[in-house]
Design a protein around this motif. Structure first.
Motif, mmCIF file in Angstrom:
data_model
loop_
_atom_site.group_PDB
_atom_site.id
_atom_site.type_symbol
_atom_site.label_atom_id
_atom_site.label_comp_id
_atom_site.label_asym_id
_atom_site.label_seq_id
_atom_site.Cartn_x
_atom_site.Cartn_y
_atom_site.Cartn_z
ATOM 1 N N GLY A 83 10.798 -1.288 -11.490
ATOM 2 C CA GLY A 83 9.947 -0.778 -12.541
ATOM 3 C C GLY A 83 8.538 -1.334 -12.406
ATOM 4 O O GLY A 83 8.257 -2.170 -11.536
ATOM 5 N N HIS A 84 7.642 -0.898 -13.297
ATOM 6 C CA HIS A 84 6.242 -1.313 -13.239
ATOM 7 C C HIS A 84 6.128 -2.840 -13.351
ATOM 8 O O HIS A 84 6.603 -3.439 -14.316
ATOM 9 N N GLY A 85 5.506 -3.462 -12.360
ATOM 10 C CA GLY A 85 5.284 -4.906 -12.375
ATOM 11 C C GLY A 85 6.470 -5.738 -11.957
ATOM 12 O O GLY A 85 6.358 -6.964 -11.819
ATOM 13 N N HIS A 86 7.626 -5.112 -11.757
ATOM 14 C CA HIS A 86 8.825 -5.886 -11.442
ATOM 15 C C HIS A 86 8.830 -6.416 -10.010
ATOM 16 O O HIS A 86 9.317 -7.520 -9.753
ATOM 17 N N LEU A 87 8.308 -5.630 -9.059
ATOM 18 C CA LEU A 87 8.269 -6.098 -7.679
ATOM 19 C C LEU A 87 7.392 -7.339 -7.575
ATOM 20 O O LEU A 87 7.712 -8.285 -6.849
ATOM 21 N N ARG A 88 6.294 -7.351 -8.315
ATOM 22 C CA ARG A 88 5.390 -8.501 -8.334
ATOM 23 C C ARG A 88 6.139 -9.761 -8.757
ATOM 24 O O ARG A 88 6.039 -10.815 -8.126
ATOM 25 N N LEU A 89 6.909 -9.669 -9.839
ATOM 26 C CA LEU A 89 7.677 -10.812 -10.328
ATOM 27 C C LEU A 89 8.770 -11.195 -9.346
ATOM 28 O O LEU A 89 9.038 -12.380 -9.112
ATOM 29 N N TYR A 90 9.393 -10.188 -8.728
ATOM 30 C CA TYR A 90 10.493 -10.488 -7.812
ATOM 31 C C TYR A 90 9.988 -11.151 -6.531
ATOM 32 O O TYR A 90 10.705 -11.945 -5.920
#
Length: 239
Positions: free
Chosen positions: A7-14
Motif C-alpha cells: 500500500g501507499h508508503g508501506h514499501l518505504r517502511l518495509y
C-alpha cells in the motif's frame, strides 16, 4: 504487480524493516524482498533505488561504497521511526502473507493454463502422427494386399514413435526456453541494479564537483564519449 503488493508508503517502511536486520547492498535488498514473497514478487531496481534515495535524504538510511557495491544501512532516526510504527509494520506483514497466497494462486493459474496448452499441442501432434501412420498403412495395403497386416503394424509403431519424439522434443524445447528466459531475467535484473548504482553514485560525484566548481565541459564530453563506446561494445556483444 508491485502496486498491488504494498500500500501507499508501506514499501518505504518495509525497507527500513529489512535494513534493520543488517546493512545490505541493492541486490541483497531485492533478494531479501523476493525471499519474503517466496519468489512470487521481485521488485525492480527502478522501484527500490528511488525509495532508498528518499530515505537517505530524510536521514533514515546511510550509504557507503564497499568496493564496487553501495551498501545501505539504517540510522538511529530510521530505527526510531520503525519502532514508532511497529503496529503498522505488523499489518504489512499480515498483508504480505495475503499477497503471497494471491500471487501464488496467480502463478498456479498461469502454470495450469500453460500445461493445458501444452497438452493440447501434444494431443494435436499425436493425432497428426497417427494420421500419417494410417496414410502410410493405406498406401501399403493398396500396393501389396498380402503385406497389409505388416504395414499396419509398422505404421502404428511409427505413429507411436513419432508421438513420443514430438513429446520429448516439445518437453525439451519448453524446458530450454524456460531456463533461458529465467537466466535472462536474472541477468537483466542484475544489469538494472548495476546501472542504477552507477547512475546514483556518478550523479552524487557530479553534484559534488558542481559544488566545488570543478565540473567543466571537457569532463562531460569525456563521459559522453566513453558511455557511447561502452554502449556500442555492449550492443555488439548482444547481437
Amino acid at each position: 504487480m508491485s502496486p498491488a503488493v504494498f500500500g501507499h508508503g508501506h514499501l518505504r517502511l518495509y525497507l527500513l524493516h529489512v535494513l534493520d536486520e543488517r546493512p545490505m547492498h541493492g541486490y541483497e535488498i531485492i533478494q531479501a524482498l523476493s525471499d519474503r514473497f517466496g519468489g512470487t514478487y521481485v521488485p525492480s531496481a527502478g522501484t527500490i533505488y528511488p525509495r532508498l534515495a528518499k530515505l537517505e535524504a530524510e536521514g533514515l538510511v546511510t550509504k557507503q561504497t564497499d568496493g564496487r557495491k553501495t551498501v545501505y544501512a539504517i540510522t538511529e532516526a530510521g530505527r526510531v521511526e520503525l519502532n514508532d510504527r511497529r503496529d503498522e509494520l505488523e499489518g504489512i506483514e499480515n498483508g504480505i502473507g495475503d499477497s503471497v497466497r494471491r500471487l501464488a494462486d496467480e502463478v498456479r493459474s498461469s502454470v495450469s493454463e500453460a500445461m493445458s496448452t501444452l497438452r493440447a499441442e501434444l494431443a494435436a501432434a499425436a493425432r497428426e502422427a497417427r494420421d500419417d501412420g494410417r496414410a502410410s498403412a493405406a498406401s501399403a495395403r493398396e500396393a501389396a494386399t498380402q503385406a497389409a497386416g505388416a504395414a499396419t503394424a509398422a505404421a502404428r509403431e511409427a505413429g507411436a514413435a513419432a508421438s513420443e519424439a514430438v513429446r520429448d522434443a516439445t518437453t525439451s524445447m519448453h524446458s530450454t526456453i524456460s531456463e533461458t528466459r529465467s537466466d535472462g531475467r536474472a541477468q537483466l535484473q542484475r544489469a538494472e541494479v548495476l546501472l542504477a548504482e552507477f547512475r546514483q553514485d556518478l550523479r552524487t560525484e557530479l553534484r559534488t564537483a558542481v559544488a566545488r566548481g570543478s565540473l567543466d565541459s571537457s569532463t562531460v564530453d569525456e563521459l559522453e564519449s566513453r558511455l557511447s563506446r561502452l554502449r556500442a561494445d555492449i550492443v555488439s556483444r548482444l547481437l
